[in-house]
Design a protein around this motif. Structure first.
Motif, PDB file in Angstrom:
ATOM      1  N   ARG A 128      -4.653  -7.662  -5.877  1.00 19.75           N
ATOM      2  CA  ARG A 128      -3.915  -6.588  -6.544  1.00 19.75           C
ATOM      3  C   ARG A 128      -4.104  -5.312  -5.737  1.00 19.75           C
ATOM      4  O   ARG A 128      -5.232  -4.922  -5.423  1.00 19.75           O
ATOM      5  CB  ARG A 128      -4.410  -6.394  -7.975  1.00 19.75           C
ATOM      6  N   VAL A 129      -2.985  -4.655  -5.411  1.00 19.93           N
ATOM      7  CA  VAL A 129      -3.001  -3.432  -4.612  1.00 19.93           C
ATOM      8  C   VAL A 129      -2.544  -2.273  -5.489  1.00 19.93           C
ATOM      9  O   VAL A 129      -1.457  -2.329  -6.083  1.00 19.93           O
ATOM     10  CB  VAL A 129      -2.073  -3.559  -3.384  1.00 19.93           C
ATOM     11  N   ILE A 130      -3.390  -1.240  -5.586  1.00 20.64           N
ATOM     12  CA  ILE A 130      -3.035  -0.032  -6.321  1.00 20.64           C
ATOM     13  C   ILE A 130      -2.801   1.065  -5.288  1.00 20.64           C
ATOM     14  O   ILE A 130      -3.747   1.553  -4.660  1.00 20.64           O
ATOM     15  CB  ILE A 130      -4.143   0.389  -7.321  1.00 20.64           C
ATOM     16  N   PRO A 131      -1.557   1.451  -5.077  1.00 24.72           N
ATOM     17  CA  PRO A 131      -1.238   2.337  -3.945  1.00 24.72           C
ATOM     18  C   PRO A 131      -1.613   3.786  -4.203  1.00 24.72           C
ATOM     19  O   PRO A 131      -1.848   4.197  -5.361  1.00 24.72           O
ATOM     20  CB  PRO A 131       0.277   2.185  -3.830  1.00 24.72           C
TER      21      PRO A 131
ATOM     22  N   VAL B 178       0.828  -1.212   0.000  1.00 26.05           N
ATOM     23  CA  VAL B 178       0.000   0.000   0.000  1.00 26.05           C
ATOM     24  C   VAL B 178       0.862   1.261   0.000  1.00 26.05           C
ATOM     25  O   VAL B 178       0.357   2.360  -0.291  1.00 26.05           O
ATOM     26  CB  VAL B 178      -0.988   0.031   1.189  1.00 26.05           C
ATOM     27  N   PHE B 179       2.157   1.133   0.296  1.00 22.93           N
ATOM     28  CA  PHE B 179       3.061   2.286   0.281  1.00 22.93           C
ATOM     29  C   PHE B 179       4.022   2.262  -0.909  1.00 22.93           C
ATOM     30  O   PHE B 179       4.988   3.037  -0.949  1.00 22.93           O
ATOM     31  CB  PHE B 179       3.859   2.335   1.584  1.00 22.93           C
ATOM     32  N   ALA B 180       3.780   1.373  -1.859  1.00 24.66           N
ATOM     33  CA  ALA B 180       4.697   1.204  -2.982  1.00 24.66           C
ATOM     34  C   ALA B 180       4.538   2.322  -4.008  1.00 24.66           C
ATOM     35  O   ALA B 180       3.582   3.097  -3.983  1.00 24.66           O
ATOM     36  CB  ALA B 180       4.470  -0.155  -3.637  1.00 24.66           C
ATOM     37  N   ASP B 181       5.501   2.362  -4.947  1.00 22.63           N
ATOM     38  CA  ASP B 181       5.491   3.387  -5.987  1.00 22.63           C
ATOM     39  C   ASP B 181       4.752   2.952  -7.252  1.00 22.63           C
ATOM     40  O   ASP B 181       4.644   3.713  -8.213  1.00 22.63           O
ATOM     41  CB  ASP B 181       6.923   3.799  -6.340  1.00 22.63           C
ATOM     42  N   SER B 182       4.254   1.701  -7.251  1.00 23.11           N
ATOM     43  CA  SER B 182       3.519   1.174  -8.407  1.00 23.11           C
ATOM     44  C   SER B 182       2.641   0.023  -7.929  1.00 23.11           C
ATOM     45  O   SER B 182       2.808  -0.479  -6.803  1.00 23.11           O
ATOM     46  CB  SER B 182       4.498   0.697  -9.487  1.00 23.11           C
ATOM     47  N   PRO B 183       1.684  -0.425  -8.750  1.00 22.89           N
ATOM     48  CA  PRO B 183       0.790  -1.510  -8.314  1.00 22.89           C
ATOM     49  C   PRO B 183       1.532  -2.810  -8.027  1.00 22.89           C
ATOM     50  O   PRO B 183       2.606  -3.074  -8.573  1.00 22.89           O
ATOM     51  CB  PRO B 183      -0.162  -1.675  -9.498  1.00 22.89           C
ATOM     52  N   THR B 184       0.921  -3.626  -7.176  1.00 21.49           N
ATOM     53  CA  THR B 184       1.461  -4.935  -6.801  1.00 21.49           C
ATOM     54  C   THR B 184       0.396  -5.992  -7.019  1.00 21.49           C
ATOM     55  O   THR B 184      -0.780  -5.775  -6.688  1.00 21.49           O
ATOM     56  CB  THR B 184       1.900  -4.945  -5.323  1.00 21.49           C
TER      57      THR B 184
END
Length: 445
Positions: free
Chosen positions: A381-384, A337-343
């Motif tokens: 899928r997480v979109i930060p 949730v704190f990333a610079d791109s989706p996971t």
């Protein structure tokens, strides 16, 4: 490193997750592995003499295993040891196991899947049950496999807990197939008991996928330490000869999966966190944290038997198959949730059948805090906010009776003020000292 002695009691109720107001600089010890503790308790109960477990985990799951074994006539003594988290355990096996017993598994999947085959060795009926929140956990394939091996089970036709094993003092064993797609614990539970079967065990997995293979490797390695050689003629196939198990003193490794939120905290809050006693080789899924956290942007180093994770230049989105290490999913979602791109994490459909449907619970919790997470059939899928532009906000993080859900809420709360975990007591399942260690990591606040 702190030399304190930790309380074995977990706090209950709501937990206002503390915000990290400065970069971390922490060195911690983590209690013993649940997976190893409960495997070694089973093997010690089946061994040819007393065994000592050194620095075992003391938690709800391990206590359920100890109580279950005691109900079958096994003597388990607490003896002084050097761990700050509790005593060592001295196990005196019983043969045959006692009938007329009730095994309450609580929420422990390892207890329901590892102790059930042992009930066949009892001289009478053994009722196997669990907490109402765990009665949904898959057991049908285990029941079918045990019946194929000659175990007499009365489940009322429901193919689930609770059920009664009508023990006859021995289990025939033999050759069977099993679909362990929903839990590798089915395989491990049968392998652990197999040396005591009359003719041993020849087991084949016939499902499309086999999750958490490192846990099966852990079981095979634990058997080898006690003199049982498991043949693996092909992928998804195991042969265990009938025979005796050595009595042995076993030192339990720290729980590397329980170390996950602490190591990930360095990447969320900045600074570094060191976990002592990190084994040079381990079959625990958490051993893969070093590679995964580095891939997501952490700086990872080893020195003097410890693993250190330090914040790098941000947290990176990834696309990973977590089928072998699915128990790490909640912590890794907390990072994502704190990333610079989706996971995207996939290969984890089976975690819908854990303490809760972890995929659904994670997606709902992230969404409740203003984030964006999408369920997939076999993953999440997480979109930060770095992509959506939406800011995470305060709110309630629901634990859903799941220890790993609770620790993920605390992890996200390091950077998001006002996150409240609704029931922190769920951490007692595998880490009752979680809040003590979390406060220590934050400088004793």
């Amino acid at each position: 490193m702190s030399s304190r002695v930790y309380s074995p009691e977990a706090p209950q109720g709501e937990y206002a997750a503390p915000v990290a107001d400065a970069p971390l600089d922490a060195a911690l010890a983590i209690p013993g592995s649940k997976s190893l503790t409960n495997r070694e308790l089973i093997l010690a109960a089946l061994a040819e003499g007393p065994s000592r477990l050194i620095a075992p985990l003391q938690s709800d799951d391990s206590r359920r295993m100890v109580e279950g074994l005691r109900s079958l006539g096994v003597v388990v003594e607490e003896v002084p040891g050097e761990s700050p988290f509790g005593p060592d355990l001295l196990v005196h096996p019983a043969s045959p196991f006692s009938g007329g017993a009730t095994v309450d598994c609580g929420q422990a999947g390892t207890v329901m899947r590892f102790l059930a085959p042992l009930a066949g060795f009892a001289s009478g009926d053994v009722l196997v049950t669990a907490h109402e929140s765990a009665l949904h956990r898959p057991m049908a394939e285990m029941i079918r496999a045990m019946r194929d091996l000659g175990v007499d089970i009365d489940d009322g036709g429901h193919w689930s807990l609770p059920f009664t094993v009508r023990g006859h003092g021995h289990v025939r064993g033999g050759e069977i197939s099993i679909d362990a797609s929903v839990s590798s614990q089915f395989v491990s539970g049968l392998l652990l008991a197999a040396p005591r079967f009359d003719v041993g065990l020849h087991l084949r997995h016939v499902g499309a996928r086999l999750p958490s293979v490192p846990h099966i490797d852990m079981t095979v390695e634990a058997l080898a330490r006690r003199g049982v050689h498991v043949e693996r003629p092909a992928a998804g196939e195991w042969i265990v000869p009938a025979g005796s198990l050595r009595a042995k003193d076993i030192a339990i490794e720290p729980d590397l999966s329980n170390a996950a939120p602490f190591l990930a905290a360095a990447m969320v809050a900045g600074g570094s966190v060191t976990v002592a006693g990190w084994p040079p080789h381990s079959t625990q899924p958490g051993a893969q944290l070093a590679d995964i956290l580095q891939l997501m942007g952490g700086r990872v180093s080893r020195r003097g038997g410890a693993l250190t994770v330090a914040a790098g230049r941000g947290i990176h989105g990834v696309d990973l198959d977590l089928s072998a290490v699915s128990e790490l999913t909640p912590t890794l979602v907390g990072l994502a949730v704190f990333a610079d791109s989706p996971t995207t994490f996939h290969g984890i459909a089976h975690i819908r059948g854990h303490e809760t449907d972890r995929i659904a619970a994670l997606a709902a919790n992230v969404t409740a805090l203003g984030g964006s997470a999408e369920e997939m059939p076999d993953g999440i899928r997480v979109i930060p906010p770095a992509v959506t532009g939406r800011k995470l906000t305060s709110g309630t993080w629901r634990a859903h009776h799941d220890h790993r859900m609770a620790t993920t809420g605390a992890l996200i709360g390091l950077r998001v003020p006002g996150v409240v975990v609704d029931e922190i007591g769920t951490t007692a399942k595998t880490l009752p000292q979680f809040t003590q260690l979390w406060d220590e990591m934050l400088g004793g606040r």
